[in-house]
Design an enzyme around this catalytic site. Structure first.
Site, PDB file in Angstrom:
ATOM      1  N   ASN A 174       0.859  -1.195   0.000  1.00 54.32           N
ATOM      2  CA  ASN A 174       0.000   0.000   0.000  1.00 54.32           C
ATOM      3  C   ASN A 174       0.893   1.242   0.000  1.00 54.32           C
ATOM      4  O   ASN A 174       2.120   1.134  -0.043  1.00 54.32           O
ATOM      5  CB  ASN A 174      -0.929  -0.035   1.225  1.00 54.32           C
ATOM      6  CG  ASN A 174      -0.146  -0.197   2.505  1.00 54.32           C
ATOM      7  OD1 ASN A 174       0.618   0.692   2.889  1.00 54.32           O
ATOM      8  ND2 ASN A 174      -0.300  -1.340   3.165  1.00 54.32           N
ATOM      9  N   PHE A 287      -4.766   2.625  14.663  1.00 54.75           N
ATOM     10  CA  PHE A 287      -5.011   3.698  13.699  1.00 54.75           C
ATOM     11  C   PHE A 287      -6.143   3.263  12.782  1.00 54.75           C
ATOM     12  O   PHE A 287      -6.345   2.065  12.559  1.00 54.75           O
ATOM     13  CB  PHE A 287      -3.744   3.975  12.874  1.00 54.75           C
ATOM     14  CG  PHE A 287      -2.865   5.024  13.486  1.00 54.75           C
ATOM     15  CD1 PHE A 287      -2.195   4.782  14.670  1.00 54.75           C
ATOM     16  CD2 PHE A 287      -2.718   6.267  12.885  1.00 54.75           C
ATOM     17  CE1 PHE A 287      -1.398   5.757  15.251  1.00 54.75           C
ATOM     18  CE2 PHE A 287      -1.927   7.249  13.450  1.00 54.75           C
ATOM     19  CZ  PHE A 287      -1.264   7.002  14.636  1.00 54.75           C
ATOM     20  N   LYS A 301     -13.983  -0.330  15.342  1.00 56.34           N
ATOM     21  CA  LYS A 301     -12.680  -0.995  15.526  1.00 56.34           C
ATOM     22  C   LYS A 301     -12.260  -0.968  16.995  1.00 56.34           C
ATOM     23  O   LYS A 301     -11.688  -1.926  17.518  1.00 56.34           O
ATOM     24  CB  LYS A 301     -11.598  -0.316  14.667  1.00 56.34           C
ATOM     25  CG  LYS A 301     -11.774  -0.577  13.186  1.00 56.34           C
ATOM     26  CD  LYS A 301     -10.805   0.241  12.330  1.00 56.34           C
ATOM     27  CE  LYS A 301     -11.338   0.322  10.903  1.00 56.34           C
ATOM     28  NZ  LYS A 301     -10.583   1.238  10.046  1.00 56.34           N
ATOM     29  N   LYS A 305     -11.695  -4.648  18.525  1.00 53.99           N
ATOM     30  CA  LYS A 305     -10.332  -5.094  18.817  1.00 53.99           C
ATOM     31  C   LYS A 305      -9.933  -4.853  20.268  1.00 53.99           C
ATOM     32  O   LYS A 305      -8.767  -5.016  20.644  1.00 53.99           O
ATOM     33  CB  LYS A 305      -9.346  -4.392  17.868  1.00 53.99           C
ATOM     34  CG  LYS A 305      -9.655  -4.659  16.385  1.00 53.99           C
ATOM     35  CD  LYS A 305      -8.546  -4.206  15.470  1.00 53.99           C
ATOM     36  CE  LYS A 305      -8.945  -4.397  14.014  1.00 53.99           C
ATOM     37  NZ  LYS A 305      -7.821  -4.351  13.080  1.00 53.99           N
TER      38      LYS A 305
HETATM   39  N1  CTP Z   1      -4.049  -3.913  11.848  1.00 56.25           N
HETATM   40  C1  CTP Z   1      -3.567  -5.040  12.468  1.00 56.25           C
HETATM   41  N2  CTP Z   1      -3.465  -6.199  11.779  1.00 56.25           N
HETATM   42  C2  CTP Z   1      -3.855  -6.276  10.494  1.00 56.25           C
HETATM   43  C3  CTP Z   1      -4.384  -5.144   9.852  1.00 56.25           C
HETATM   44  C4  CTP Z   1      -4.456  -3.967  10.564  1.00 56.25           C
HETATM   45  O1  CTP Z   1      -3.223  -4.979  13.638  1.00 56.25           O
HETATM   46  N3  CTP Z   1      -3.752  -7.417   9.837  1.00 56.25           N
HETATM   47  C5  CTP Z   1      -4.112  -2.662  12.619  1.00 56.25           C
HETATM   48  C6  CTP Z   1      -3.554  -1.452  11.922  1.00 56.25           C
HETATM   49  O2  CTP Z   1      -2.172  -1.272  12.220  1.00 56.25           O
HETATM   50  C7  CTP Z   1      -4.384  -0.326  12.494  1.00 56.25           C
HETATM   51  C8  CTP Z   1      -5.716  -0.992  12.705  1.00 56.25           C
HETATM   52  O3  CTP Z   1      -5.476  -2.384  12.825  1.00 56.25           O
HETATM   53  O4  CTP Z   1      -3.903   0.114  13.731  1.00 56.25           O
HETATM   54  C9  CTP Z   1      -6.636  -0.762  11.549  1.00 56.25           C
HETATM   55  O5  CTP Z   1      -7.762  -1.554  11.724  1.00 56.25           O
HETATM   56  P1  CTP Z   1      -8.405  -2.382  10.536  1.00 56.25           P
HETATM   57  O6  CTP Z   1      -9.730  -2.831  10.975  1.00 56.25           O
HETATM   58  O7  CTP Z   1      -7.527  -3.447  10.048  1.00 56.25           O
HETATM   59  O8  CTP Z   1      -8.459  -1.272   9.502  1.00 56.25           O
HETATM   60  P2  CTP Z   1      -8.787  -1.432   8.033  1.00 56.25           P
HETATM   61  O9  CTP Z   1      -8.043  -2.541   7.383  1.00 56.25           O
HETATM   62  O10 CTP Z   1      -8.608  -0.082   7.454  1.00 56.25           O
HETATM   63  O11 CTP Z   1     -10.312  -1.834   8.229  1.00 56.25           O
HETATM   64  P3  CTP Z   1     -11.444  -2.177   7.197  1.00 56.25           P
HETATM   65  O12 CTP Z   1     -10.854  -3.012   6.133  1.00 56.25           O
HETATM   66  O13 CTP Z   1     -12.397  -2.894   8.059  1.00 56.25           O
HETATM   67  O14 CTP Z   1     -11.914  -0.845   6.725  1.00 56.25           O
END
Ligand code: CTP
Length: 362
Positions: A174, A287, A301, A305
């Site tokens: 990304n 974040f 979130k 989480k």
């Molecule tokens: N994060 C994590 N592990 C992952 C993906 C993301 O710990 N595999 C963390 C990121 O570092 C950030 C947070 O989770 O702090 C973001 O939450 P997430 O729900 O994963 O965000 P998005 O991917 O943006 O969510 P969505 O796809 O539901 O919009």
């Protein structure tokens, strides 16, 4: 600092025996940590004293009987409040007596900043060169610029993108540059925290005074975070972790064929989602980057989480996207939301740490 530069650029004065000189900067605050809020360069330099001493003087310093004016200052220092920089010829630096003297100063709590290698004043090439100005500045700032309100706190910060390999040539990733996470790591280190920076591949220089843990994939980041979780007090997940990775990684480069190509992907481990429910004493800050329904999506979130705080931003707001040096964030906590104005990422980092400190103290 000016004098030190002059020296490393070929200064040969000081009694003609320049090789016998060490530039030793002893920088210390005279105000004590408690009174240093908002401490800046204007006030900082008035409380910082540079000293130049010869190798002989340096030896005397560690024995404690040198020149009275220097010793009077040194005797007033608490250990840890003093940085020493030096420059000298490689032969002199490598002399076991010099090495013993430096080690002794460190044992007494002085921070001795290692010299760099390169062309020396005498045109020899080797170690003993005064570190670059920015390196010296970073050390001085680390010592005196900020109150150490995070001393003793073990902070893990994740930053940057992950890369999910498809074959030996390609990967899914990304646009994250890591700037926000790096700013957080630097701010936490400046404020005295014990910082581990776990990061994907970025173009940023390493953050001084942190333990640097480079990773590539989401799985590696998961392992790096979880293996340190028991000894982490505050985890700030600023990394843009991939949610999916290719189901298989081809051993050889995938060759193109006629027609379309579909790549099957599978979910990566959700790092915060896995450790959130397992937290004991840890403060967890996630974040959330959204393009719509910022507060609703980010609040979800927080709950899902089991986080203590989410820092949310809207990618579509000017000054809040990838790669820029500013951010516009909203703090989301169990107590509600707080929107911050457009700020530099360095200031956002400090605001996040302030909020974490406040919430941990509750
Ligand atoms: N994060 C994590 N592990 C992952 C993906 C993301 O710990 N595999 C963390 C990121 O570092 C950030 C947070 O989770 O702090 C973001 O939450 P997430 O729900 O994963 O965000 P998005 O991917 O943006 O969510 P969505 O796809 O539901 O919009």
């Amino acid at each position: 600092k000016r004098q030190a530069n002059g020296y490393s650029n070929g200064f040969n004065g000081w009694g003609g025996d320049w090789m016998g000189w060490i530039v030793l900067f002893l920088i210390f605050g005279m105000f004590g940590w408690g009174g240093m809020g908002g401490f800046g360069w204007g006030g900082g330099m008035s409380g910082a004293s540079p000293y130049m001493t010869s190798a002989v003087t340096q030896a005397d310093l560690q024995r404690g009987f040198d020149n009275q004016s220097v010793m009077n200052k040194l005797n007033g220092l608490e250990s840890g409040l003093c940085d020493g920089f030096y420059a000298m010829n490689t032969g002199m630096l490598e002399n076991p007596i010099t090495q013993d003297n430096l080690a002794t100063l460190e044992r007494y709590g002085f921070t001795v900043i290692p010299s760099e290698s390169g062309v020396l004043a005498c045109k020899d090439v080797g170690s003993g060169r005064l570190p670059k100005e920015e390196v010296l500045l970073e050390h001085i700032l680390h010592t005196i610029a900020r109150p150490k309100d995070l001393a003793g706190v073990r902070v893990a910060v994740t930053a940057g993108p992950t890369q999910e390999a498809l074959d030996p040539v390609r990967y899914l990733t990304n646009h994250s540059t890591g700037k926000m996470g790096y700013a957080l790591a630097r701010a936490a280190a400046m404020r005295g925290a014990e910082v581990t920076l776990i990061h994907g591949q970025t173009a940023l220089p390493p953050v001084k005074f942190t333990t640097d843990v480079p990773v590539t994939s989401a799985q590696q980041m998961y392992e790096a975070v979880t293996s340190r979780f028991d000894t982490t007090d505050v985890l700030i997940m600023a990394a843009a972790v991939a949610d999916y990775r290719p189901t298989t990684v081809a051993d050889d480069k995938i060759k193109k064929k006629e027609g379309d190509l579909s790549i099957p992907v599978e979910r990566t481990e959700d790092i915060l989602g896995t450790i959130g429910p397992r937290k004991t004493h840890q403060f967890l800050c996630g974040f959330s980057m959204e393009t719509r329904d910022l507060v609703e999506n980010s609040s979800a979130k927080l709950a899902k989480k089991n986080l203590d705080m989410v820092v949310a931003n809207n990618l579509k707001v000017a000054g809040a996207g990838f790669g820029v040096d500013t951010n516009v964030v909203t703090f989301i906590t169990p107590d509600g939301t707080r929107e911050l104005p457009l700020m530099s990422k360095a200031d956002v980092a400090d605001a996040i740490l302030d909020e974490i400190l406040r919430r941990r103290a509750k």
